[in-house]
Design a protein around this motif. Sequence first.
Motif, PDB file in Angstrom:
ATOM      1  N   MET A  12       0.844  -1.157   0.000  1.00 38.85           N
ATOM      2  CA  MET A  12       0.000   0.000   0.000  1.00 38.85           C
ATOM      3  C   MET A  12       0.898   1.230   0.000  1.00 38.85           C
ATOM      4  SD  MET A  12      -3.029   0.923   2.752  1.00 38.85           S
ATOM      5  CE  MET A  12      -3.395  -0.779   2.967  1.00 38.85           C
ATOM      6  N   ALA A  13       0.767   2.022  -1.030  1.00 36.60           N
ATOM      7  CA  ALA A  13       1.600   3.219  -1.146  1.00 36.60           C
ATOM      8  C   ALA A  13       0.722   4.464  -1.084  1.00 36.60           C
ATOM      9  CB  ALA A  13       2.368   3.191  -2.462  1.00 36.60           C
ATOM     10  N   PHE A  14       1.002   5.295  -0.112  1.00 38.77           N
ATOM     11  CA  PHE A  14       0.265   6.545   0.039  1.00 38.77           C
ATOM     12  C   PHE A  14       1.005   7.657  -0.680  1.00 38.77           C
ATOM     13  CE2 PHE A  14      -1.065   4.042   3.699  1.00 38.77           C
ATOM     14  CZ  PHE A  14      -2.429   4.197   3.642  1.00 38.77           C
ATOM     15  N   GLU A  15       0.260   8.681  -1.076  1.00 40.45           N
ATOM     16  CA  GLU A  15       0.851   9.809  -1.792  1.00 40.45           C
ATOM     17  C   GLU A  15       1.767  10.622  -0.892  1.00 40.45           C
ATOM     18  OE1 GLU A  15      -2.376  11.971  -3.534  1.00 40.45           O
ATOM     19  OE2 GLU A  15      -3.087  10.212  -4.609  1.00 40.45           O
ATOM     20  N   ASN A  16       1.402  10.751   0.376  1.00 39.80           N
ATOM     21  CA  ASN A  16       2.245  11.470   1.323  1.00 39.80           C
ATOM     22  C   ASN A  16       1.936  11.000   2.748  1.00 39.80           C
ATOM     23  OD1 ASN A  16      -0.036  12.983   2.281  1.00 39.80           O
ATOM     24  ND2 ASN A  16       0.198  14.354   0.528  1.00 39.80           N
ATOM     25  N   GLU A  17       2.710  11.482   3.676  1.00 40.04           N
ATOM     26  CA  GLU A  17       2.570  11.071   5.078  1.00 40.04           C
ATOM     27  C   GLU A  17       1.236  11.509   5.683  1.00 40.04           C
ATOM     28  OE1 GLU A  17       3.991   9.031   8.382  1.00 40.04           O
ATOM     29  OE2 GLU A  17       4.952   9.210   6.418  1.00 40.04           O
ATOM     30  N   GLY A  63      -4.015  10.085   7.920  1.00 39.68           N
ATOM     31  CA  GLY A  63      -5.469  10.235   7.847  1.00 39.68           C
ATOM     32  C   GLY A  63      -6.166   8.905   7.632  1.00 39.68           C
ATOM     33  N   TYR A  64      -5.598   8.091   6.742  1.00 39.84           N
ATOM     34  CA  TYR A  64      -6.165   6.773   6.465  1.00 39.84           C
ATOM     35  C   TYR A  64      -6.179   5.919   7.726  1.00 39.84           C
ATOM     36  CZ  TYR A  64      -6.579   2.037   4.654  1.00 39.84           C
ATOM     37  OH  TYR A  64      -6.981   0.746   4.427  1.00 39.84           O
ATOM     38  N   TRP A  65      -5.046   5.811   8.394  1.00 43.76           N
ATOM     39  CA  TRP A  65      -4.967   4.943   9.575  1.00 43.76           C
ATOM     40  C   TRP A  65      -5.773   5.498  10.731  1.00 43.76           C
ATOM     41  CZ3 TRP A  65      -4.190   0.258   8.692  1.00 43.76           C
ATOM     42  CH2 TRP A  65      -3.358  -0.143   7.652  1.00 43.76           C
ATOM     43  N   SER A  66      -5.904   6.799  10.816  1.00 46.56           N
ATOM     44  CA  SER A  66      -6.736   7.396  11.851  1.00 46.56           C
ATOM     45  C   SER A  66      -8.204   7.032  11.630  1.00 46.56           C
ATOM     46  CB  SER A  66      -6.552   8.907  11.838  1.00 46.56           C
ATOM     47  OG  SER A  66      -7.417   9.524  12.742  1.00 46.56           O
ATOM     48  N   ASP A 123     -10.426   2.818   1.344  1.00 47.96           N
ATOM     49  CA  ASP A 123      -9.325   2.600   0.400  1.00 47.96           C
ATOM     50  C   ASP A 123      -9.492   3.457  -0.851  1.00 47.96           C
ATOM     51  OD1 ASP A 123      -8.289   0.768   2.155  1.00 47.96           O
ATOM     52  OD2 ASP A 123      -8.780  -0.991   0.939  1.00 47.96           O
ATOM     53  N   LYS A 124     -10.712   3.517  -1.357  1.00 47.53           N
ATOM     54  CA  LYS A 124     -10.958   4.330  -2.550  1.00 47.53           C
ATOM     55  C   LYS A 124     -10.794   5.811  -2.258  1.00 47.53           C
ATOM     56  CE  LYS A 124     -13.861   1.029  -4.887  1.00 47.53           C
ATOM     57  NZ  LYS A 124     -15.201   0.650  -5.340  1.00 47.53           N
ATOM     58  N   LYS A 125     -11.220   6.236  -1.073  1.00 50.58           N
ATOM     59  CA  LYS A 125     -11.099   7.637  -0.693  1.00 50.58           C
ATOM     60  C   LYS A 125      -9.643   8.081  -0.688  1.00 50.58           C
ATOM     61  CE  LYS A 125     -11.996  10.750   3.184  1.00 50.58           C
ATOM     62  NZ  LYS A 125     -12.577  10.877   4.527  1.00 50.58           N
ATOM     63  N   TYR A 126      -8.762   7.221  -0.197  1.00 47.35           N
ATOM     64  CA  TYR A 126      -7.336   7.559  -0.102  1.00 47.35           C
ATOM     65  C   TYR A 126      -6.523   6.998  -1.272  1.00 47.35           C
ATOM     66  CZ  TYR A 126      -8.031   9.558   4.474  1.00 47.35           C
ATOM     67  OH  TYR A 126      -8.436  10.367   5.511  1.00 47.35           O
ATOM     68  N   ASN A 127      -7.218   6.468  -2.273  1.00 48.76           N
ATOM     69  CA  ASN A 127      -6.594   5.980  -3.505  1.00 48.76           C
ATOM     70  C   ASN A 127      -5.534   4.910  -3.239  1.00 48.76           C
ATOM     71  OD1 ASN A 127      -6.399   5.858  -6.282  1.00 48.76           O
ATOM     72  ND2 ASN A 127      -4.783   7.415  -6.379  1.00 48.76           N
TER      73      ASN A 127
END
Length: 88
Positions: A1-6, A11-14, A80-84
């Motif tokens: 899982m690769a996020f665009e930024n920290e 935000g995703y994990w929260s 998942d879709k919200k955070y791409n």
Amino acid sequence: MAFENEDKANGYWSENLRLVLKLLAIWAFVSFGCGILLVDVLNEITFMGFKLGFWFAQQGAMYVFVALIFVYVAKANALDKKYNVHED
């Protein structure tokens, strides 16, 4: 899982942690609250021929737990879709 930024990762994990805690609270209320603590109050109500407190202790908590699994899957996929970070 690769996020665009920290910030997006945090935000995703929260949001994911809040979701899990809400679902665990529902599960705890149903299994412990309805199956043990409120059993005398709920036993005054019948459900499908059984006392409701007994039904929650024997079967209802399991049904709620399985339903919570499906709710988590749907909400997690939307998250998942919200955070791409969804799978294609």
